[in-house]
Design an enzyme around this catalytic site. Structure first.
Site, PDB file in Angstrom:
ATOM      1  N   GLY A  16       0.814  -1.208   0.000  1.00 48.82           N
ATOM      2  CA  GLY A  16       0.000   0.000   0.000  1.00 48.82           C
ATOM      3  C   GLY A  16       0.849   1.260   0.000  1.00 48.82           C
ATOM      4  O   GLY A  16       0.582   2.210  -0.749  1.00 48.82           O
ATOM      5  N   ASN A 107      -1.798 -11.455  -3.169  1.00 51.18           N
ATOM      6  CA  ASN A 107      -1.120 -12.709  -3.493  1.00 51.18           C
ATOM      7  C   ASN A 107      -2.149 -13.833  -3.475  1.00 51.18           C
ATOM      8  O   ASN A 107      -3.160 -13.757  -2.791  1.00 51.18           O
ATOM      9  CB  ASN A 107      -0.033 -13.027  -2.465  1.00 51.18           C
ATOM     10  CG  ASN A 107       1.236 -12.242  -2.721  1.00 51.18           C
ATOM     11  OD1 ASN A 107       1.579 -11.950  -3.856  1.00 51.18           O
ATOM     12  ND2 ASN A 107       1.951 -11.921  -1.658  1.00 51.18           N
ATOM     13  N   ALA A 133       8.839  -5.353  -1.639  1.00 48.12           N
ATOM     14  CA  ALA A 133       8.773  -4.193  -0.758  1.00 48.12           C
ATOM     15  C   ALA A 133       8.695  -4.648   0.686  1.00 48.12           C
ATOM     16  O   ALA A 133       8.147  -5.710   0.985  1.00 48.12           O
ATOM     17  CB  ALA A 133       7.566  -3.320  -1.097  1.00 48.12           C
ATOM     18  N   LYS A 187       1.466 -16.269 -11.029  1.00 51.63           N
ATOM     19  CA  LYS A 187       1.961 -15.692  -9.781  1.00 51.63           C
ATOM     20  C   LYS A 187       1.692 -16.633  -8.613  1.00 51.63           C
ATOM     21  O   LYS A 187       2.523 -16.802  -7.726  1.00 51.63           O
ATOM     22  CB  LYS A 187       1.292 -14.330  -9.548  1.00 51.63           C
ATOM     23  CG  LYS A 187       1.715 -13.628  -8.253  1.00 51.63           C
ATOM     24  CD  LYS A 187       3.077 -13.005  -8.366  1.00 51.63           C
ATOM     25  CE  LYS A 187       3.594 -12.439  -7.052  1.00 51.63           C
ATOM     26  NZ  LYS A 187       2.772 -11.382  -6.462  1.00 51.63           N
ATOM     27  N   GLU A 263      -0.082 -15.424   4.545  1.00 50.75           N
ATOM     28  CA  GLU A 263      -1.105 -15.603   3.511  1.00 50.75           C
ATOM     29  C   GLU A 263      -1.137 -17.052   3.010  1.00 50.75           C
ATOM     30  O   GLU A 263      -1.546 -17.317   1.888  1.00 50.75           O
ATOM     31  CB  GLU A 263      -0.830 -14.650   2.345  1.00 50.75           C
ATOM     32  CG  GLU A 263      -0.988 -13.189   2.724  1.00 50.75           C
ATOM     33  CD  GLU A 263      -0.730 -12.259   1.556  1.00 50.75           C
ATOM     34  OE1 GLU A 263      -1.713 -11.711   1.007  1.00 50.75           O
ATOM     35  OE2 GLU A 263       0.438 -12.078   1.188  1.00 50.75           O
TER      36      GLU A 263
END
Length: 301
Positions: A16, A107, A133, A187, A263
């Protein structure tokens, strides 16, 4: 500002903050945070974007997500929260006017199950981010790896002004693709191999190639995931990402190191469930999943 299109970003974690820093000079940006304290700090200090040896300070407008009325002023909303936070914001998204397009950049594939709850008339975009990041604190983000954002239209249409806005920053490339499943599955495949392995081992991505035993493990997981989710040149693509992000820790590895939720349910669980439905055995991936869920249980009892 060259462009006064209102863009809102929900979520002020690493992604973000990174997206807000890159959209700030091309739009009238509002960053929606989970905590009021973070919004206050961002308004006072701006975002510190650390990119290699340079640090850039970017002024932005931030508000707490509790100020839902400000969401209705946006012409595009980018959802940058982690998979496990989507449940929390779904009721907010459902209340928004249906003419506000929403771009998801999560993700995994766990969020695909939520989309039907947002109505049939809203424009929904599905994206994947190839950037690396890390959030240092509430106002500081390190841009660890430059990549691309790929997106595709899941339903609806995107007007020309928004398409132009998304491609207005060459240093932060955003590409439109025809097939959303294709970009998400590729991905997902890469994340399902690299993330749990690096999280369990506690190593940087490049170590999966440098250590022969760990590389053998990577090859085994590639074969298991490929039995459920076949993609072309899978091992080569996974190894290329390991090589180009060799010094980076995956987001799941960082979450485990910092004793945060991961996640894993959005990335690995859909593959395990699909394997179970097809009676395909995925023993290595199942073991990695259970180890990480066990680590979460230790940290979040």
């Amino acid at each position: 500002m060259e462009n006064q299109i209102n863009v809102g970003i929900i979520g002020a974690g690493a992604m973000g903050l990174l997206y807000a820093a890159n959209f700030a000079d091309k739009s009238k940006l509002t960053l929606f945070t989970h905590r009021e304290e973070q919004a206050t700090l961002l308004n006072q200090k701006g975002i510190s974007l650390i990119d290699n040896v340079t640090t850039k300070n970017i002024h932005i407008h931030a508000v707490s997500l509790a100020e839902e009325e400000q969401l209705t002023n946006q012409k595009l909303l980018i959802i940058a929260v982690k998979q496990y936070s989507l449940n929390e914001i779904l009721p907010i998204l459902q209340k928004l006017p249906s003419n506000i397009p929403i771009l998801f950049i999560q993700n995994g594939a766990g969020h695909l199950g939520y989309l039907s709850q947002l109505g049939q008339t809203r424009t929904i975009l599905l994206g994947v981010s190839e950037h690396g990041a890390g959030r240092e604190d509430d106002t500081t983000v390190i841009w660890r790896g430059h990549g691309r954002t790929k997106y595709s239209i899941y339903q609806g249409e995107l007007n020309d002004d928004l398409e132009e806005l998304l491609t207005s920053r060459p240093a932060f490339p955003i590409e439109k693709h025809a097939n959303y499943l294709e970009i998400i599955q590729e991905k997902l495949f890469i994340n399902a191999v690299i993330n749990p392995l690096t999280a369990v081992l506690g190593v940087q991505n490049g170590k999966l190639l440098e250590n022969q035993e760990w590389h053998n493990l990577l090859i085994r997981v590639v074969k298991e995931v490929g039995a459920v989710l076949p993609i072309e040149d899978a091992q080569k693509k996974v190894e290329t990402i390991c090589r180009t992000t060799a010094l980076n820790f995956s987001s799941m590895a960082l979450d485990c190191m910092n004793r945060r939720m991961t996640e894993i349910d959005g990335i690995v669980l859909p593959i395990l469930e699909k394997g179970s439905q097809r009676e395909i055995s995925l023993p290595t991936l199942q073991t990695l999943y259970q180890i990480i869920k066990g680590m979460e249980g230790e940290h979040h009892v």
